[in-house]
Design an enzyme around this catalytic site. Structure first.
Site, PDB file in Angstrom:
ATOM      1  N   GLN A   1      40.632   9.330  37.795  1.00 37.85           N
ATOM      2  CA  GLN A   1      39.779   9.520  36.554  1.00 37.85           C
ATOM      3  C   GLN A   1      38.601  10.472  36.776  1.00 37.85           C
ATOM      4  OE1 GLN A   1      41.917   6.476  36.044  1.00 37.85           O
ATOM      5  NE2 GLN A   1      42.351   8.007  34.530  1.00 37.85           N
ATOM      6  N   ASN A   2      38.665  10.951  37.981  1.00 43.45           N
ATOM      7  CA  ASN A   2      37.269  11.795  38.352  1.00 43.45           C
ATOM      8  C   ASN A   2      37.752  13.110  37.742  1.00 43.45           C
ATOM      9  OD1 ASN A   2      35.671  13.467  39.614  1.00 43.45           O
ATOM     10  ND2 ASN A   2      35.104  11.935  40.886  1.00 43.45           N
ATOM     11  N   ARG A   3      36.635  13.468  37.257  1.00 43.23           N
ATOM     12  CA  ARG A   3      36.863  15.025  36.368  1.00 43.23           C
ATOM     13  C   ARG A   3      36.535  16.136  37.287  1.00 43.23           C
ATOM     14  NH1 ARG A   3      33.477  12.340  31.927  1.00 43.23           N
ATOM     15  NH2 ARG A   3      32.313  11.749  33.858  1.00 43.23           N
ATOM     16  N   PHE A   4      36.427  16.203  38.443  1.00 44.84           N
ATOM     17  CA  PHE A   4      35.926  17.207  39.200  1.00 44.84           C
ATOM     18  C   PHE A   4      36.937  18.349  39.075  1.00 44.84           C
ATOM     19  CE2 PHE A   4      35.754  19.591  43.173  1.00 44.84           C
ATOM     20  CZ  PHE A   4      34.415  20.000  43.386  1.00 44.84           C
TER      21      PHE A   4
ATOM     22  N   THR B   1      30.915  14.091  38.066  1.00 39.30           N
ATOM     23  CA  THR B   1      32.175  14.081  37.595  1.00 39.30           C
ATOM     24  C   THR B   1      32.934  12.596  37.703  1.00 39.30           C
ATOM     25  OG1 THR B   1      33.156  15.037  39.655  1.00 39.30           O
ATOM     26  CG2 THR B   1      32.473  16.526  38.022  1.00 39.30           C
TER      27      THR B   1
END
Length: 166
Positions: free
Chosen positions: A41-44, A140
């Site tokens: 789920q990290n958007r980095f 993020t």
């Protein structure tokens, strides 16, 4: 109970890197996955892929290639610390990372921090020694629910484009 962990990853950069992106410390999921920003789920990686106008990288080698192809470097502010799970607010007994070699072996012009904690720790431990401009970007992390993917991408792009377009 908190546990003491050391940075499991080497910095990603090369001699052409112009932007250094610093996180705080790898999450449990990142440590399990074996690379930066490994939580699904990290958007980095989505944010950087959108800014760089490339397909989102999946493998570690694709991620490293996307970074270096776009003059980006990635590391963390912390070399080792006590941390409970992945909670930045639980970080204690920080040993800051030595980022001088990254700066010396590249063309880094600016430091971006991924989130408030990374920014605060960078200012406390490294900013004076490094002497480069620093811009704190919104995290993020999935914990930063206040920012949609679109808004994150817009803010990150706005800050990074001046350095990427050189």
């Amino acid at each position: 109970m908190s546990n003491y962990f050391s940075q499991p990853f080497s910095p990603v950069y090369d001699e052409n890197s112009r932007i250094l992106i610093l996180g705080s410390f790898p999450s449990v999921k990142s440590r399990e996955q074996g690379f930066y920003y490994g939580h699904p789920q990290n958007r980095f990686w989505k944010v950087l892929a959108a800014i760089c106008q490339v397909r989102e990288p999946q493998s570690i080698s694709e991620k490293k290639k996307m970074l270096t192809d776009n003059y980006l470097a990635v590391y963390d502010v912390i070399e080792s610390c006590e941390i409970e799970g992945s909670s930045d607010s639980s970080i204690r007994n920080v040993m800051p990372a030595d980022i001088r070699s990254i700066i010396a072996e590249s063309n880094i012009e600016v430091v971006f921090t991924n989130g408030r904690v990374a920014g605060k720790l960078y200012k406390k431990y490294q900013a004076e020694d490094i002497g480069l401009p620093m811009i704190e970007l919104p995290s993020t992390s999935p914990a930063n629910a206040a920012f949609s993917l679109e808004r994150l991408t817009e803010v990150w792009r706005g800050s990074m484009m001046a350095y990427l377009e050189k």
